[in-house]
Scaffold this motif. Structure first.
Motif, PDB file in Angstrom:
ATOM      1  N   GLU A 214      43.097  59.540   3.732  1.00 33.06           N
ATOM      2  CA  GLU A 214      43.220  59.279   5.162  1.00 33.06           C
ATOM      3  C   GLU A 214      44.575  59.721   5.689  1.00 33.06           C
ATOM      4  OE1 GLU A 214      43.358  55.499   6.995  1.00 33.06           O
ATOM      5  OE2 GLU A 214      44.184  54.490   5.259  1.00 33.06           O
ATOM      6  N   ARG A 215      45.521  59.916   4.797  1.00 35.69           N
ATOM      7  CA  ARG A 215      46.833  60.366   5.246  1.00 35.69           C
ATOM      8  C   ARG A 215      46.952  61.887   5.345  1.00 35.69           C
ATOM      9  NH1 ARG A 215      47.234  55.525   3.759  1.00 35.69           N
ATOM     10  NH2 ARG A 215      48.772  54.106   4.621  1.00 35.69           N
ATOM     11  N   ILE A 216      45.851  62.591   5.168  1.00 33.71           N
ATOM     12  CA  ILE A 216      45.928  64.038   5.393  1.00 33.71           C
ATOM     13  C   ILE A 216      46.472  64.259   6.794  1.00 33.71           C
ATOM     14  CG2 ILE A 216      44.659  66.177   5.576  1.00 33.71           C
ATOM     15  CD1 ILE A 216      42.554  64.952   3.768  1.00 33.71           C
TER      16      ILE A 216
ATOM     17  N   GLY B  24      57.216  62.382   8.917  1.00 33.46           N
ATOM     18  CA  GLY B  24      56.081  61.717   8.281  1.00 33.46           C
ATOM     19  C   GLY B  24      55.168  61.101   9.316  1.00 33.46           C
ATOM     20  N   CYS B  25      54.096  60.474   8.820  1.00 33.49           N
ATOM     21  CA  CYS B  25      53.076  60.000   9.756  1.00 33.49           C
ATOM     22  C   CYS B  25      53.537  58.800  10.573  1.00 33.49           C
ATOM     23  CB  CYS B  25      51.766  59.713   9.041  1.00 33.49           C
ATOM     24  SG  CYS B  25      51.863  59.467   7.286  1.00 33.49           S
ATOM     25  N   CYS B  26      54.611  58.124  10.173  1.00 31.48           N
ATOM     26  CA  CYS B  26      55.131  57.020  10.974  1.00 31.48           C
ATOM     27  C   CYS B  26      55.483  57.468  12.379  1.00 31.48           C
ATOM     28  CB  CYS B  26      56.387  56.439  10.347  1.00 31.48           C
ATOM     29  SG  CYS B  26      56.066  55.330   8.997  1.00 31.48           S
ATOM     30  N   SER B  27      55.754  58.764  12.547  1.00 36.01           N
ATOM     31  CA  SER B  27      56.164  59.232  13.872  1.00 36.01           C
ATOM     32  C   SER B  27      55.071  59.005  14.912  1.00 36.01           C
ATOM     33  CB  SER B  27      56.549  60.698  13.815  1.00 36.01           C
ATOM     34  OG  SER B  27      55.566  61.426  13.144  1.00 36.01           O
ATOM     35  N   THR B  60      61.434  58.936   9.763  1.00 34.26           N
ATOM     36  CA  THR B  60      60.072  58.495  10.079  1.00 34.26           C
ATOM     37  C   THR B  60      59.201  58.534   8.842  1.00 34.26           C
ATOM     38  OG1 THR B  60      59.611  60.718  10.757  1.00 34.26           O
ATOM     39  CG2 THR B  60      60.107  59.158  12.479  1.00 34.26           C
ATOM     40  N   GLY B  61      59.449  57.583   7.955  1.00 32.37           N
ATOM     41  CA  GLY B  61      58.600  57.473   6.769  1.00 32.37           C
ATOM     42  C   GLY B  61      58.960  58.520   5.753  1.00 32.37           C
ATOM     43  N   LEU B  62      57.915  59.233   5.346  1.00 33.38           N
ATOM     44  CA  LEU B  62      58.024  60.184   4.251  1.00 33.38           C
ATOM     45  C   LEU B  62      59.100  61.245   4.463  1.00 33.38           C
ATOM     46  CD1 LEU B  62      56.373  62.397   2.274  1.00 33.38           C
ATOM     47  CD2 LEU B  62      55.531  62.983   4.510  1.00 33.38           C
ATOM     48  N   VAL B  63      59.853  61.515   3.422  1.00 33.20           N
ATOM     49  CA  VAL B  63      60.781  62.642   3.422  1.00 33.20           C
ATOM     50  C   VAL B  63      60.462  63.468   2.190  1.00 33.20           C
ATOM     51  CG1 VAL B  63      63.172  63.338   3.202  1.00 33.20           C
ATOM     52  CG2 VAL B  63      62.590  61.418   4.640  1.00 33.20           C
ATOM     53  N   GLY B  88      58.987  52.392   7.672  1.00 34.98           N
ATOM     54  CA  GLY B  88      57.845  52.496   6.790  1.00 34.98           C
ATOM     55  C   GLY B  88      58.109  52.414   5.299  1.00 34.98           C
ATOM     56  N   ALA B  89      57.023  52.187   4.583  1.00 32.94           N
ATOM     57  CA  ALA B  89      57.082  52.051   3.134  1.00 32.94           C
ATOM     58  C   ALA B  89      57.669  53.293   2.482  1.00 32.94           C
ATOM     59  CB  ALA B  89      55.691  51.785   2.593  1.00 32.94           C
ATOM     60  N   CYS B  90      57.380  54.451   3.034  1.00 35.93           N
ATOM     61  CA  CYS B  90      57.828  55.696   2.426  1.00 35.93           C
ATOM     62  C   CYS B  90      59.345  55.797   2.376  1.00 35.93           C
ATOM     63  CB  CYS B  90      57.303  56.879   3.208  1.00 35.93           C
ATOM     64  SG  CYS B  90      55.616  57.232   2.869  1.00 35.93           S
ATOM     65  N   ALA B  91      59.994  55.361   3.443  1.00 36.69           N
ATOM     66  CA  ALA B  91      61.445  55.465   3.462  1.00 36.69           C
ATOM     67  C   ALA B  91      62.054  54.508   2.446  1.00 36.69           C
ATOM     68  CB  ALA B  91      61.965  55.151   4.854  1.00 36.69           C
ATOM     69  N   GLY B  95      56.385  54.806  -0.844  1.00 37.64           N
ATOM     70  CA  GLY B  95      55.169  54.174  -0.324  1.00 37.64           C
ATOM     71  C   GLY B  95      53.921  54.679  -0.992  1.00 37.64           C
ATOM     72  N   PRO B  96      52.899  55.005  -0.224  1.00 36.36           N
ATOM     73  CA  PRO B  96      51.660  55.483  -0.826  1.00 36.36           C
ATOM     74  C   PRO B  96      51.830  56.794  -1.591  1.00 36.36           C
ATOM     75  CG  PRO B  96      51.476  55.372   1.569  1.00 36.36           C
ATOM     76  CD  PRO B  96      52.833  54.904   1.228  1.00 36.36           C
ATOM     77  N   TYR B  97      52.919  57.514  -1.332  1.00 40.56           N
ATOM     78  CA  TYR B  97      53.133  58.775  -2.043  1.00 40.56           C
ATOM     79  C   TYR B  97      54.102  58.588  -3.199  1.00 40.56           C
ATOM     80  CZ  TYR B  97      51.637  60.285   2.606  1.00 40.56           C
ATOM     81  OH  TYR B  97      50.985  60.440   3.787  1.00 40.56           O
ATOM     82  N   GLY B 119      56.195  48.408   7.092  1.00 41.11           N
ATOM     83  CA  GLY B 119      54.844  48.696   7.565  1.00 41.11           C
ATOM     84  C   GLY B 119      54.420  50.067   7.118  1.00 41.11           C
ATOM     85  N   CYS B 120      53.126  50.318   7.228  1.00 38.53           N
ATOM     86  CA  CYS B 120      52.653  51.651   6.862  1.00 38.53           C
ATOM     87  C   CYS B 120      51.485  52.003   7.762  1.00 38.53           C
ATOM     88  CB  CYS B 120      52.232  51.720   5.411  1.00 38.53           C
ATOM     89  SG  CYS B 120      51.612  53.335   4.936  1.00 38.53           S
ATOM     90  N   PRO B 121      51.697  52.517   8.913  1.00 37.18           N
ATOM     91  CA  PRO B 121      52.963  52.631   9.636  1.00 37.18           C
ATOM     92  C   PRO B 121      53.342  51.305  10.286  1.00 37.18           C
ATOM     93  CG  PRO B 121      51.173  53.504  10.964  1.00 37.18           C
ATOM     94  CD  PRO B 121      50.566  53.075   9.682  1.00 37.18           C
TER      95      PRO B 121
HETATM   96  S1  SF4 Z   1      55.040  54.623   5.487  1.00 28.36           S
HETATM   97 FE1  SF4 Z   1      52.865  55.043   5.724  1.00 28.36          FE
HETATM   98  S2  SF4 Z   1      52.663  55.757   7.842  1.00 28.36           S
HETATM   99 FE2  SF4 Z   1      54.825  55.929   7.284  1.00 28.36          FE
HETATM  100  S3  SF4 Z   1      55.106  58.009   6.555  1.00 28.36           S
HETATM  101 FE3  SF4 Z   1      54.673  56.710   4.780  1.00 28.36          FE
HETATM  102  S4  SF4 Z   1      52.455  56.857   4.529  1.00 28.36           S
HETATM  103 FE4  SF4 Z   1      52.926  57.574   6.581  1.00 28.36          FE
END
Ligand code: SF4
Lengths: 524, 157
Positions: A214-216, B24-27, B60-63, B88-91, B95-97, B119-121
């Motif tokens: 879903e994160r694509i 990242g998607c948090c934006s 904004t999250g993922l880097v 977000g979790a990524c920073a 996070g999920p990655y 949060g995510c996001p």
């Molecule tokens: S924390 Fe979640 S929403 Fe934010 S960039 Fe990472 S995966 Fe995307």
């Protein structure tokens, strides 16, 4: 020449060819199928299997060709002079699997960051842990490469970097060679949000993979989960209940609508008209409210999984959706009269970024971009999935293929989606009152944790175009063996390079904005 | 003199400008916080396209590995004092990655953040409340964390 030629599913043929004969076969293929969807390599440890997917956007027929090459000497003839759309796909396979495409005009690495150059990171024997031990050194190398790259300028031409921090670009860089105002050459530098999802998914189980899938792209994430769920269901031999199918349509269309709102907002934002951006965001919030009511999350819903949808439905949730539709419809005419007829838009966007129908076929354009050039393609109609056959809607097309036409298509598609949503809501309501749908139980059927050996291809119409997944599983596999994701922005960005040549600098944001690109699905 | 400085600190704390940077998607949720429903301009925040005028940068999250130098250079272009907000979790840890091969897991060791928003996001409300926290920090006159340390100081970009 094609062995084991058979029907895979309706309108799909599959067959196997010798790698030495591939080029000849592909030349013949071109007569019937004009578009290449993608090239998907799978590493079976003793060989690499290349899967070529072709389709024809008019006859709606598709073809899947397999060919084996050896791992040590992974070479094959390039087909990018036959199918223009193959160019970047071959570069991707070269970068991630180290497949050498002989005769490719510009076989450079793409997407992957420079520490993976030449290492074929998606092959099964790539040692991630060993690689990660040196992450510090890699980061430093990348940083100093970055410095060198940004200082490149020749005497005769100036190179402008459009992105990766331009407000309209998102994380992507266009290297624009200019002579005064005029653009001479554009080359896109992508991979800034590369998360190696295809590889990451191989280390998750079938349910856990949903978070990655879903994160694509978060603009429309429901449809990408749907695509993945369909592939898993096909291998597991499970069918969701009729209720789940209808509810998936609702989730999918809500995803599409909220993505389209971002799309039109972004397009107008690039022209400096932020009002529409704000208005569109406003309407979008109401649709997100529905997702939140249903799943608890505004965006990261994780709401579709193999076997159906994740949560049972509370009928009151549908009221939120109806409220969102009502709100949009109360605003709709204003939207149309102010923005669709906007003289500035007409002037600035109707002459640039023109894509002909032939180019759509040749360079594998999809979705909104294809339809704005008069090519009637929509997976929801061509290969109906979920419950789309039940509902009445039309495929919006425009002739002209300019930036303005693409904008109009997005706009009108929102109305079509709303039409589908209304029908689906009343379908669920009547189904419940007649007793055909049981909201407590019908949302999910069980899918085994371990899947049999198999291969599946699934396609959905994403907000931005066709999304295709190619899933490979092993006997008693708990994780996907390989998942190839083909997303539309990849080819669309390739097209931006071509479209911008000869334009002026001020055209860049509009052309780019009109291609409706999401960096998430561009890089994956 | 002290009075004048106080005044500038106060003014800065009530209108932090944010440089446009997304990785990242948090934006997406950040965009929602800018949007009409949450409207962070009510609180004095404003996005600006150039780092030269900005006070805050958002991670904004993922880097990913590839965008890290971009982030650092954008940060270095900002005039002092410049603050960092991590979303977000990524920073936090990827996070999920987290087990992805191309994602930096310790961004805030490299560029220390003043405020973390979970949060995510993270929800737009959370983002706004995190920014209120930043305001408080500026009001207290504390220096930004990134100016106090972090691996970024030793890196070339
Ligand atoms: S924390 Fe979640 S929403 Fe934010 S960039 Fe990472 S995966 Fe995307």
């Amino acid at each position: 020449m094609i062995e084991d030629f058979r029907e895979y599913k309706k309108n799909w043929l599959v067959g196997k060819v010798e790698s030495s004969e591939l080029l000849e076969v592909v030349k013949k293929v071109k007569e019937e199928y004009r578009t290449l969807i993608t090239i998907s390599p799978t590493d079976f440890l003793e060989r690499i299997e290349l899967n070529y997917f072709f389709t024809d956007l008019e006859s709606k027929k598709s073809l899947w060709l397999k060919t084996d090459i050896s791992r040590e000497n992974s070479k094959i003839e390039s087909i990018s002079h036959i199918f223009g759309g193959a160019n970047w796909h071959e570069r991707e396979a070269f970068s991630t699997f180290g497949v050498d495409f002989i005769g490719h005009p510009n076989l450079k690495h793409i997407i992957i960051s420079s520490d993976f150059y030449g290492k074929a990171p998606f092959r099964k024997d790539f040692d991630i842990e060993a690689h990660q031990k040196e992450v510090e050194k890699h980061s430093l190398d990348i940083a100093s490469n970055f410095e060198d790259e940004f200082s490149e300028n020749s005497d005769t031409e100036t190179t402008l970097n459009w992105g990766p921090t331009h407000p309209a670009s998102g994380p992507l860089r266009l290297k624009v060679g200019v002579d005064g105002e005029e653009i001479k050459k554009v080359s896109a530098d992508i991979g800034f949000v590369w998360r190696a999802l295809e590889n990451l998914i191989e280390r998750k189980d079938f349910v856990g993979a949903i978070t990655a899938v879903e994160r694509i792209c978060f603009m429309d994430n429901t449809n990408s989960m749907l695509c993945y769920a369909m592939a898993v269901e096909e291998i597991a031999g499970v069918k969701p209940t009729p209720f789940a199918e209808v509810f998936r349509v609702i989730l999918g269309e809500v995803g599409r609508v909220s993505s389209h709102f971002m799309g039109i907002g972004g397009f107008f934002g690039t022209m400096g008209l932020h009002t529409l951006q704000m208005w569109a965001m406003d309407s979008r919030e109401y649709f997100l409210d529905f997702l939140e009511d249903y799943s608890g999350a505004r965006i990261a819903t994780a709401s579709i999984e193999a076997g159906g949808v994740r949560f049972p439905l509370n009928l009151e949730t549908l009221n939120t959706l109806e409220k969102a539709i009502e709100y949009y419809e109360s605003k709709r005419d204003e939207f149309h009269s102010i923005f669709l007829k906007n003289p500035m838009m007409k002037k600035r966007a109707s002459q640039i970024g023109i894509i002909s129908a032939d180019e759509v076929h040749e360079f594998s354009m999809a979705g909104v971009v294809a339809r704005a050039s008069g090519v009637e393609t929509d997976i929801r109609k061509d290969e109906p999935y979920s419950a789309y056959e039940k509902f009445d809607f039309k495929v919006v097309t425009k002739n002209g293929g300019s930036a303005k036409n693409r904008f109009e298509v997005i706009f009108e598609e929102i109305d079509e989606s709303v039409k589908i949503l209304k029908q689906a809501v009343s379908d669920i309501r009547s189904g419940v009152s007649e007793g055909t749908y049981n909201l407590e139980k019908d949302h999910l059927v069980k899918v085994p944790k371990k899947l049999p050996k198999g291969e599946a291809v699934s396609r959905v119409e994403w907000a931005r175009g066709e999304l295709m997944m190619h899933l490979v599983t092993e006997e008693k596999g708990k994780t996907p063996y390989r998942l190839k994701i083909k997303a539309p922005s990849f080819n669309h960005t390739m097209m931006v390079e071509k479209l911008l040549e000869g334009c002026t600098i001020s055209d860049i944001p509009i052309v780019f904005g009109s291609m409706y690109i999401c960096q998430g699905d561009l890089d994956r | 003199m002290i009075k004048v400085l106080d005044f500038f600190d106060y003014a800065r704390s009530e209108s932090p400008w944010m440089v446009h940077f997304c990785s990242g998607c948090c934006s997406l949720e950040m965009a929602a916080a800018m949007g009409p429903r949450y409207d962070w301009e009510r609180y004095g925040y404003l996005p600006t396209p150039t780092p030269r005028q900005a006070d805050v940068i958002f991670i904004t999250g993922l880097v990913s590995k590839k965008i890290l130098p971009v982030l650092l250079r954008t940060y270095a272009q900002m005039a002092e004092p410049s603050y960092v907000v991590a979303l977000g979790a990524c920073a936090f840890d990827g996070g999920p990655y987290n087990d992805s091969m191309s994602v930096i897991k310790n961004v805030t060791e490299i560029l220390p953040a003043d405020v973390f928003i979970a949060g995510c996001p993270p929800r737009p409300e959370a983002i706004i409340s995190g920014l209120e926290e930043l305001k408080a920090k500026i009001k207290r006159g504390e220096p930004s964390s990134a100016s106090q340390g972090g691996l970024w100081k030793e890196m070339k970009f």
